[in-house]
Every structure is written in structure tokens, then in C-alpha cells.
Design a protein around this motif. Sequence first.
Motif, PDB file in Angstrom:
ATOM      1  N   LEU A 122      63.305  65.651  52.903  1.00 59.28           N
ATOM      2  CA  LEU A 122      62.068  66.424  52.988  1.00 59.28           C
ATOM      3  C   LEU A 122      61.996  67.493  51.891  1.00 59.28           C
ATOM      4  N   GLN A 123      63.110  67.749  51.265  1.00 61.81           N
ATOM      5  CA  GLN A 123      63.127  68.662  50.120  1.00 61.81           C
ATOM      6  C   GLN A 123      62.839  67.875  48.828  1.00 61.81           C
ATOM      7  N   ASP A 124      63.527  66.730  48.685  1.00 61.36           N
ATOM      8  CA  ASP A 124      63.389  65.921  47.458  1.00 61.36           C
ATOM      9  C   ASP A 124      62.094  65.092  47.462  1.00 61.36           C
ATOM     10  N   LEU A 125      61.653  64.711  48.658  1.00 57.02           N
ATOM     11  CA  LEU A 125      60.432  63.915  48.837  1.00 57.02           C
ATOM     12  C   LEU A 125      60.305  62.682  47.931  1.00 57.02           C
ATOM     13  N   PRO A 126      61.268  61.778  47.985  1.00 51.19           N
ATOM     14  CA  PRO A 126      61.092  60.514  47.250  1.00 51.19           C
ATOM     15  C   PRO A 126      59.987  59.684  47.913  1.00 51.19           C
ATOM     16  N   ILE A 127      59.770  59.952  49.204  1.00 53.22           N
ATOM     17  CA  ILE A 127      58.660  59.330  49.939  1.00 53.22           C
ATOM     18  C   ILE A 127      57.962  60.458  50.706  1.00 53.22           C
ATOM     19  N   ILE A 128      56.635  60.541  50.557  1.00 54.93           N
ATOM     20  CA  ILE A 128      55.901  61.514  51.369  1.00 54.93           C
ATOM     21  C   ILE A 128      55.351  60.734  52.560  1.00 54.93           C
ATOM     22  N   TYR A 129      55.978  60.940  53.720  1.00 55.10           N
ATOM     23  CA  TYR A 129      55.540  60.214  54.912  1.00 55.10           C
ATOM     24  C   TYR A 129      54.208  60.786  55.381  1.00 55.10           C
ATOM     25  N   LEU A 130      53.293  59.900  55.811  1.00 60.57           N
ATOM     26  CA  LEU A 130      51.949  60.356  56.171  1.00 60.57           C
ATOM     27  C   LEU A 130      51.624  60.196  57.655  1.00 60.57           C
ATOM     28  N   TYR A 131      51.783  58.977  58.134  1.00 67.23           N
ATOM     29  CA  TYR A 131      51.409  58.738  59.531  1.00 67.23           C
ATOM     30  C   TYR A 131      52.129  57.493  60.053  1.00 67.23           C
ATOM     31  N   HIS A 132      52.082  57.364  61.387  1.00 66.19           N
ATOM     32  CA  HIS A 132      52.671  56.201  62.041  1.00 66.19           C
ATOM     33  C   HIS A 132      51.548  55.478  62.775  1.00 66.19           C
ATOM     34  N   ALA A 133      51.328  54.251  62.396  1.00 65.05           N
ATOM     35  CA  ALA A 133      50.225  53.489  63.003  1.00 65.05           C
ATOM     36  C   ALA A 133      50.562  53.165  64.455  1.00 65.05           C
ATOM     37  N   LYS A 134      49.526  52.966  65.227  1.00 66.66           N
ATOM     38  CA  LYS A 134      49.732  52.482  66.587  1.00 66.66           C
ATOM     39  C   LYS A 134      49.382  51.007  66.608  1.00 66.66           C
ATOM     40  N   TRP A 135      49.966  50.300  67.532  1.00 69.95           N
ATOM     41  CA  TRP A 135      49.541  48.921  67.759  1.00 69.95           C
ATOM     42  C   TRP A 135      48.358  48.975  68.717  1.00 69.95           C
ATOM     43  N   LEU A 136      47.222  48.503  68.267  1.00 72.89           N
ATOM     44  CA  LEU A 136      46.014  48.557  69.088  1.00 72.89           C
ATOM     45  C   LEU A 136      45.595  47.128  69.435  1.00 72.89           C
ATOM     46  N   TYR A 137      45.460  46.877  70.709  1.00 72.74           N
ATOM     47  CA  TYR A 137      45.087  45.525  71.140  1.00 72.74           C
ATOM     48  C   TYR A 137      43.832  45.579  71.992  1.00 72.74           C
ATOM     49  N   ALA A 138      43.038  44.533  71.859  1.00 68.54           N
ATOM     50  CA  ALA A 138      41.962  44.329  72.825  1.00 68.54           C
ATOM     51  C   ALA A 138      42.323  43.052  73.567  1.00 68.54           C
ATOM     52  N   ALA A 139      42.173  43.107  74.895  1.00 73.12           N
ATOM     53  CA  ALA A 139      42.488  41.926  75.699  1.00 73.12           C
ATOM     54  C   ALA A 139      41.281  41.604  76.559  1.00 73.12           C
ATOM     55  N   SER A 140      41.139  40.334  76.861  1.00 74.20           N
ATOM     56  CA  SER A 140      40.075  39.912  77.758  1.00 74.20           C
ATOM     57  C   SER A 140      40.287  40.585  79.119  1.00 74.20           C
ATOM     58  N   ALA A 141      39.191  40.930  79.775  1.00 77.44           N
ATOM     59  CA  ALA A 141      39.304  41.564  81.096  1.00 77.44           C
ATOM     60  C   ALA A 141      39.984  40.618  82.091  1.00 77.44           C
ATOM     61  N   ARG A 142      40.018  39.325  81.754  1.00 77.05           N
ATOM     62  CA  ARG A 142      40.656  38.337  82.642  1.00 77.05           C
ATOM     63  C   ARG A 142      42.185  38.370  82.561  1.00 77.05           C
ATOM     64  N   LEU A 143      42.693  39.009  81.509  1.00 78.40           N
ATOM     65  CA  LEU A 143      44.147  38.980  81.289  1.00 78.40           C
ATOM     66  C   LEU A 143      44.816  40.127  82.034  1.00 78.40           C
ATOM     67  N   SER A 144      45.834  39.803  82.797  1.00 79.23           N
ATOM     68  CA  SER A 144      46.581  40.878  83.463  1.00 79.23           C
ATOM     69  C   SER A 144      48.047  40.801  83.021  1.00 79.23           C
ATOM     70  N   GLY A 145      48.743  41.900  83.209  1.00 80.28           N
ATOM     71  CA  GLY A 145      50.180  41.928  82.936  1.00 80.28           C
ATOM     72  C   GLY A 145      50.547  42.209  81.497  1.00 80.28           C
ATOM     73  N   PHE A 146      49.570  42.578  80.668  1.00 74.46           N
ATOM     74  CA  PHE A 146      49.918  42.806  79.259  1.00 74.46           C
ATOM     75  C   PHE A 146      50.446  44.229  79.046  1.00 74.46           C
ATOM     76  N   ILE A 147      51.641  44.297  78.494  1.00 75.56           N
ATOM     77  CA  ILE A 147      52.228  45.602  78.165  1.00 75.56           C
ATOM     78  C   ILE A 147      52.566  45.591  76.676  1.00 75.56           C
ATOM     79  N   PRO A 148      51.944  46.476  75.898  1.00 75.70           N
ATOM     80  CA  PRO A 148      52.272  46.483  74.476  1.00 75.70           C
ATOM     81  C   PRO A 148      53.639  47.147  74.227  1.00 75.70           C
TER      82      PRO A 148
END
Lengths: 505, 313
Positions: A465-491
Motif C-alpha cells: 500500500l506504500q509502493d502501490l504496484p497495483i491500486i486496488y479499486l473494488y471487489h465485484a459481487k456475483w449478481l444472479y437473477a433466477a426464475s421465481a420457480r427456482l428454489s434452493g439457490f445459494i450463491p
Amino acid sequence: MTKWLTFVAACWLIVTALISGPGAVSAQTLRIGLAEDPDMLDPTLSRTFVSYVVRTALCDKLFDIGLEQEIVPQLATQWEWTDDKRGLIIKLRPGVKFHDGEPFDAAAVKFSIERHLTMPGSTRKSDISAISRVEIIDDHTVKLVLLTPFAPLLAQLAAAAGTMISPKAAQAAGENFGSHPVCAGPFKFVERVAQDRIVLERFADYWDKDKIKLERIVYLPIPDTTVRLANLQSGGLDLAGVAATDLDTVRKDPRLKLAAVSGIGYSGITINVANGERSKTPMGRDARVRQALELSIDREALNQVVFNGEFEPGNQWVPPTNPYYVKELPIPARDVAKAKALLAAAVAPNPVVAMTVTNNPVVLQTAQVIQAMAKESGFDIRIQATEFASALQLAAKGDFEAFMLGWTGRVDPDGNIYNLVTCNSPFNDGHYCNPEVDRELDAARKVDTRVDRLAHYRNVAEHILQDLPIIYLYHAKWLYAASARLSGFIPYPDGVIRPQGLQLE
Amino acid sequence: MTTFLLRRLALVLPTLFFVSVLIFGLQQLLPGDPALAMAGEDRDPAVIAFLRQKYHLDEPFPVRYLLWVEGVLAGDLGESIRIKRPVRDLVLEKLPVTAELAALAIVIALSIGLPMGILAAVKNDSAVDYAATMVALWGRSIPNFWLGILLILLFSVEWGLLPASGFVSPAESLSRNLATLIMPAFVLGNAIAAVMMRHTRSAMLEVLSSDYVRTARAKGLSETRVVLHHALRNALVPVITLGALEFGELLSGAVLTEQVFTIPGFGKLIVDAVFNRDYAVVQGVVLCTALAFILLNLFADVAYVLINPRLRE
């Protein structure tokens, strides 16, 4: 003319009708949309993440990860490190069969791991190169003997390198194993039409079959996010990843439900600090200029503007919610005055920075927001949008000043940092080299308690974090859309869809 | 006729040779290292070295070209680095999909373009003519991908009548096959119909003012018979050329439309292959589409002769 047209149409209908057959979709057929067509489905040779997503339904591994990224047994039942940490003794689950009816035993583990280690072109070799040999203790016990203590090994065996395959089928198929993989997962391979679909069906002899409710899974590669969403809305897909910008649509649609989980990867800006001529810029040579750029960026605002506030801002290689995040070094607040002072001290009040980005609308927008923010401190960022494969080559050759790129992430923190910043690592594109960082990262590999490892990572973070060879920006989330008919889905945080418990109503 | 055919066929080989050199050469100009692109996120140097050696990426250009030509002559178009399947199999798998889509698009183009062109010519300078011209202008100027997404939103998302994307083989279900292809075929056919309408209109206008049409009318034939039987037959020659060229173009892959509707045809195959630097696939597909294009041109020439007996001399 009309006659001719009628004739053509009739011919076409007759021909297609002659070869047509039934096409009913079973009630328990789950259709999953993928962001791209996977490469080969061979666990040893495959190089893409989407292939791993498909293989998760096909192939069980020795271990898996839980929702908190903890290691849980899958085809293993117990494990134990030897006192010198150079041996891992694994007890195997009895009564497990591969899809071809062959038994899963110690010989299969030895075969699978040796294949990952020795097959030409293996992409798993670097994950588990610490293993020197596999010893069979009895039919259901193996010992992995290591060259040197290697704490990330369990996490590697909970990922692709822990995939077990049927020795008989793999020997018979050789290099072509990927066109019909035979493993010990809950689903077996049925067919693949390149760029169209991959079809799997339930494996009746699966060891944990009570958790499998689906009959079939069909994976459909649909790269365009708009089209993927349209398919979800129209019922053409039951489950797929969606873009952050589409979340409002998903939330408002009663046919769909949303699921999200923090990912384990990161997005950041890699700086060329020592790779060839293009590192010889104020940015490449002086850490103060890199610190000024970091202080110019308001990560929370970036998250709000580009990702509707859905992602997780970050300044380290793991997200702030990760147990290996160094809490003593939190995300610095935006401070334009301090950034200007740093630039003045570096005698570079208006540095010009060429920033390579991949040619993707979201990445471009992120770069534009950073460009605007950094301008206030005096930076002149020039965005160079480049097609992905070309950008990778430019980065490897050192033909870049700053490169905005994401990393999909690994379960063990080592996988998010070691090969990206240690001296002479294959994907340390900026050629950053700090022997102290290398020493600490090596030390973190050799201890296995969380407290001990975190102590080493704290030292690493202080340098990075002092040398900053990489400037980290953000961490993406996994975003899912599932049919309302689907149950039991855990990301899951690794972004891989597990079929256990999934059911269509 | 035979001499004509032989002469045209003799040109096929040199054309294909030229196309193959061109595509092979142009690919070398593409930035991006195929081995690096294929090695995945981990970019293991051992994997990169292995890929370079296995797929002869470390050999000089002429050697690689000769190795490829040697394979092609033996019926082997190479292997996809990405999915490790023979390119020949991929081509054979995708060709029927693209051919069906192209055929359907042409049928749609003909059913819209021809009647509109005829009507516009017969009712020259009337409201019908202007309306047809406007529709044609719309068809040609609307971008395919945009129309595609609009259709998806309307027919799939809003009304739920058609699948949003994908492809079902006719062998699996004819009705679902048609349901998956109708929107992309309409998008493609709509653009071609516009050009076809303009060509038909101008050819018909020319023919309708010719002497033999006046004679036919003077003989007391009905206007329908004059237009459809006497005039249209002669007016069809330029339309056939256009149809064959458009069909050839569609076979080389309706890139955007196949992407939007996720149709696993040539267009999608070649785009994915270019982005993944899967050179063997690009070369194989381009070679096959070039061959298809040449043969379709030949077909158009033969069709002229069959339709217009005066050209048989």
C-alpha cells in the motif's frame, strides 16, 4: 413466382418435418446462462472460469468451500497435516463411484493429481506444484508429500486442482477427455454443441443423491447481458449472472428473483514500475505519484456511479469483509490537497498517464470516472481502450503505463497476491520487485493458522500500500437473477453454481 | 454452357488459394499472442510454451502456412485450440444452422421485397410506390442489432411469444426450430428485402415499358398475366444476382444478428474465434465461406441462363 416461393417453402417444411422429433423440456431441467462458451471441459487442461462452472456439476473435488470460504470436505472426509507440514493425509469417502461405474479410491486420487502435475499443457500444475508425490496408504487413504510447506494447498484442492476424474476413462480418451468428461459429480455429461449448449443429466449413483432434485442441467452461453436478461424475463433461462446496471429491472420483475454475494476477486490498476521503457514515467518511477493517484480516487463514489453501489470498494487484494483483510490499513479517504502536495514533492505536478483498459463499456466507464477524479489533482489520464487479447500481450511485453484489469480471485488470499507481485512472477506485468514482500509472502505460505498468516499479510500490505504496484479499486459481487420457480439457490463467493438443493417448482 | 461452367470452375482453385494466403497473412497482423490469450488467467509460462510448440505458433509464417495447406489438402482443417475439436467438425456443425437461417432470411426477403417491388413499379409514382420506397429505406437503414433487441423485448419479454435467443435443431423440434429462427431471419430478411424491392422495382419499370409487354397487352392479356408472366421473368435476372450475393454474404456469417440471438452459426463461430485468437477456426471458416460464395456466384450465372433463354447462346 408465387409457385416457386410456395415450392421452396414447402420443401423446407417437408425436409425439417421429416427429421423432426419430440422436443419437450422436462419440468426439472434447469437452464443456466453462461457469460461465454467454455473452453474444453478437461479439468487438467481447461483454462476458463466458465468451464469450471460447468465442471462443478460434473466433477466433485477432494474439498469444496463453504459460504464463509471455509474448507469443507467433499470426496475427502478427513484430513490431517503431518508435524513438519510437508505431508497431508487425506481420508477418502467410501462407496463413491465415477460416472462409468469405476470406484473412487486412493488409486484414482493418485492418478488425478499426477495427471494434473505431469500432463503437457496442464493448467493445474502451477496450483499444486508443491506436491512432490502421492502415496497410497490404503484404499481410502492417501498422503500428499510436499516439497515445502504450502498452506494454500487445501484451498487449491477445493478448486479445480482438487478435481477427481475416472482413471479408466481418462486413459482411454487421452487428450480428448474434455469432449466427454467422466467424473464423480452429481451430473454426467450428455452432449455439447459448441457455442450453443452443454447438457448434463442426473447421475443415479451419486454419493449424495438425496440433495439432487434436478433431472437435467442445460448450460447456454449467452455473452450479451441484455440478451441474457431478456431470456431470463421470457423464461428461456432459469438462472444467470446479470450486470449491476440491470438490477433495477430484475428487482421490479415479479418473474425473477435476485441473489448476490461478495466475490473473491478484485479490480485494480496495475502500474508499470520496472517493465521496460514505458516504466520510465513519473508514475512508474515515483511511488508518491501513485499514492497521489490513489488519493484522487473516491472509491465509494466510483461504486455508486458505475455499479449502482452494488459492489464493494477495496484497497487490498481481498475485500474488507475477508478474514485476511488488514484492518489497520483501511481504504484511504479521497484527499485532493494531499494528492497535489505529493505530486509537487515528486516534481510532477501534471503527470500524463496512458491507461490501458479492455474494450468493455463498464470498464470504460470506470476509467472515465477515475480520469475525471484524477484530473482535479492534476493528472492527465489518457484512456487507451484495447481489445482483451491485445491488451494482455501489451501488458506482458511491458508496453503499458497503467493497466486496469480484474482478477477473478482465489479462495486462499495467496492466490490473489503471490503471483501478481512477487519478483519474476509470470503475471507480474509491472515487474514490481520487493524482496521483503517476497519473503513475507513465502513465510505466509509456510504457516497454517489464520493469525500467523495474517501477521505476514499485514507486513505485505504495509509495503504494497506504500509502493502501490497495483491500486486496488473494488471487489465485484456475483449478481444472479433466477426464475421465481427456482428454489434452493445459494450463491457462493467463488461464483460457481452448485446444483445441490436446486429445484424447479 | 459446358465450356462456360468449366471456365468458371477453373477459377475456383486460384481464388481459394488467394483467399487462404490473404486470411493467413492478415491474421498475423492481428495484435495479441494466441498462446497468451489461450493460457487463461494464470498465464503459466510452461502452458504458453506448450501451446506455442503444439500449434506451431513458434514456426515462421511460411512454414505454418504450408503445414496448414498440407492439412487442408488432406481434408484436415486443423484443431480449435480453445475447445480442442477438429475445425472440420465445427464447420459441419455450424454450416446447416447458418444455411437454414440464410435460407429463411432469403425467403422472407423475397416474400417482402418482390411483391413490394412489383407493386411499386406497377403503381409507379403513386402513394403505393412512395410507401414501398419508405418501407425499403426503413428496412435498409435500421441497424440489425437494434431491431433484434427490439424484437426480443417485444415478442419475448413483453408478450412471451417467442424464445429470446438460442437455437433448436429441426431434428429436435420443428416448431421450436422455427420459433428460434423467425426473429433473426426477419431481421436479416428485412434488410435484404429493402434492396430487393428497389432492384425489382427498377427492373420491372424498365421491362414494363418494353415493346413485347406492349404487344402482350395489345393481345388482350390480363394485366396480372402481363406483369407476373411476361414482365417479371425478365426482370428477375438482376434480382437473382442480388439474391445469390446476399445469400453468400449471409453464409459467411450474419455476425451481429447471430450474436444478438445467440445463434450458433458461422458468424458467432468466427467472432469468438477472432477474439480468442483461435486461428485454425478463423482460417477454416473463411475458407469454407469463400468456397460457398464462389459457388453461389456460379449458381447465379447458371440461373440467368436458365431463366433467360436468350443468354444461352
